[in-house]
Design a protein around this motif. Structure first.
Motif, short mmCIF file in Angstrom:
data_model
loop_
_atom_site.label_atom_id
_atom_site.label_comp_id
_atom_site.label_asym_id
_atom_site.label_seq_id
_atom_site.Cartn_x
_atom_site.Cartn_y
_atom_site.Cartn_z
N ARG A 1 0.85 -1.20 0.00
CA ARG A 1 0.00 0.00 0.00
C ARG A 1 0.88 1.25 0.00
O ARG A 1 0.63 2.21 -0.71
CB ARG A 1 -0.89 0.00 1.25
CG ARG A 1 -2.34 0.26 0.90
CD ARG A 1 -3.23 0.31 2.11
NE ARG A 1 -3.27 -0.92 2.87
CZ ARG A 1 -3.58 -0.99 4.17
NH1 ARG A 1 -3.89 0.10 4.85
NH2 ARG A 1 -3.62 -2.15 4.79
N LYS B 1 2.27 2.37 -3.36
CA LYS B 1 1.39 3.18 -4.22
C LYS B 1 1.37 4.62 -3.72
O LYS B 1 1.42 5.56 -4.50
CB LYS B 1 -0.02 2.59 -4.24
CG LYS B 1 -0.03 1.24 -4.91
CD LYS B 1 -1.44 0.69 -5.13
CE LYS B 1 -1.33 -0.74 -5.64
NZ LYS B 1 -1.84 -1.75 -4.70
N GLY B 2 1.35 4.77 -2.37
CA GLY B 2 1.25 6.11 -1.76
C GLY B 2 2.48 6.97 -2.00
O GLY B 2 2.40 8.19 -1.90
N ARG C 1 0.31 9.53 0.15
CA ARG C 1 -1.15 9.51 -0.03
C ARG C 1 -1.66 8.17 0.43
O ARG C 1 -1.19 7.16 -0.09
CB ARG C 1 -1.50 9.69 -1.52
CG ARG C 1 -0.88 10.90 -2.14
CD ARG C 1 -1.89 12.06 -2.22
NE ARG C 1 -1.25 13.21 -2.82
CZ ARG C 1 -0.66 14.20 -2.14
NH1 ARG C 1 -0.63 14.20 -0.83
NH2 ARG C 1 -0.10 15.21 -2.76
N PRO C 2 -2.59 8.10 1.42
CA PRO C 2 -3.11 9.23 2.20
C PRO C 2 -2.07 9.70 3.20
O PRO C 2 -1.17 8.93 3.58
CB PRO C 2 -4.31 8.61 2.91
CG PRO C 2 -4.00 7.16 3.02
CD PRO C 2 -3.19 6.80 1.81
N LYS C 3 -2.18 10.96 3.64
CA LYS C 3 -1.19 11.52 4.56
C LYS C 3 -1.33 10.87 5.94
O LYS C 3 -2.42 10.89 6.53
CB LYS C 3 -1.43 13.03 4.68
CG LYS C 3 -0.41 13.71 5.56
CD LYS C 3 -0.66 15.21 5.63
CE LYS C 3 0.35 15.82 6.59
NZ LYS C 3 0.15 17.24 6.80
N PRO C 4 -0.24 10.29 6.49
CA PRO C 4 -0.35 9.70 7.83
C PRO C 4 -0.58 10.80 8.86
O PRO C 4 0.08 11.84 8.80
CB PRO C 4 1.02 9.04 8.05
CG PRO C 4 1.75 9.15 6.77
CD PRO C 4 1.09 10.18 5.92
N PRO C 5 -1.54 10.62 9.78
CA PRO C 5 -1.88 11.72 10.68
C PRO C 5 -0.72 12.16 11.56
O PRO C 5 -0.58 13.33 11.86
CB PRO C 5 -3.04 11.16 11.52
CG PRO C 5 -3.06 9.69 11.28
CD PRO C 5 -2.37 9.44 9.98
#
Ligand code: SAM
Length: 208
Positions: free
Chosen positions: A20, A23-24, A191-195
């Motif tokens: 994953r 891809k990010g 993507r998605p941005k890790p919090p």
């Protein structure tokens, strides 16, 4: 990550999760930029399941250092078509089993957030690189302001649930203190941005 059956399970879990991540971050492009032009003898520390290995196009010999038996067990699956000679060894970054000034380049890819002793690992990388040798890295570091303070608070918990990752390390400052001249690339947007992790940077650190 240790050894034994748990290590195998965690390694497979990590490999799936990192699919994953690939891809990010546009993994192929990033890994090509980081390792594709490295030449001579290269040591990659914390090589994991060997995701960088297919991207070494010009190196003569790559030594992949990885302490987890589960991770090492998945490396052969990544070796098809790999150009340089690859050796996989069981060791940690804190104690690299090589003479001084053995390597032209070193690679750390999401390693420096997980090692137990950041300063010891940087010192070892500095020791085994030739003068002027290059550490090519992709890492994340402590943020500034409120997000940085949140990372300080969250690190003890995140360490336990994210494969030992500490998001509040001041890695670039520690590289400079160890005797590297650091050249940072643009921040890499995940993507998605890790919090609570990041900013992420690729870059090079030249051994002074
Ligand atoms: C987040 S993973 C990154 C793996 C790989 N670099 C990649 O691109 O997918 C971190 C790796 O560092 C290894 N590691 C943890 N502590 C280490 C240490 N002290 N020295 C060397 N490797 C270590 C872990 O076993 C794991 O394989």
């Amino acid at each position: 990550m240790g050894n034994g059956r748990l290590s195998n399970v965690l390694a497979r879990q990590y490999d799936r999760l990192s699919e994953r991540l690939e891809k990010g971050i546009d993994g192929p492009r990033l890994r090509t930029t980081l390792v594709g032009d490295l030449t001579g003898r290269v040591v990659e520390i914390g090589a994991g399941t060997g995701r960088n290995l297919p991207y070494y196009a010009k190196a003569e010999h790559v030594v992949a250092v990885e302490p987890s038996a589960g991770m090492r067990a998945l490396v052969p699956g990544k070796l098809a078509g790999v150009v340089p000679m690859v050796e996989v060894i069981d060791a940690t970054g804190e104690h690299l089993p090589f003479p001084d000034e053995e390597f032209d380049a070193a690679v750390a890819f999401l390693l420096l957030c997980v090692v137990d002793d950041l300063d010891a690992v940087l010192k070892e990388i500095h020791r085994v690189l030739k003068p002027g040798g290059k550490l090519s890295f992709f890492e994340h570091v402590r943020d500034t302001g409120r997000r940085g303070r949140a990372q300080d608070l969250a690190t003890p918990l995140l360490r336990r649930v994210q494969f030992g990752c500490r998001p509040n390390r001041r890695t670039i400052e520690r590289m400079e203190a160890t005797g590297f001249a650091v050249h940072l690339g643009e921040p890499v947007a995940l993507r998605p941005k890790p919090p609570l992790s990041g900013p992420y940077f690729s870059g090079t650190a030249i051994r002074r």
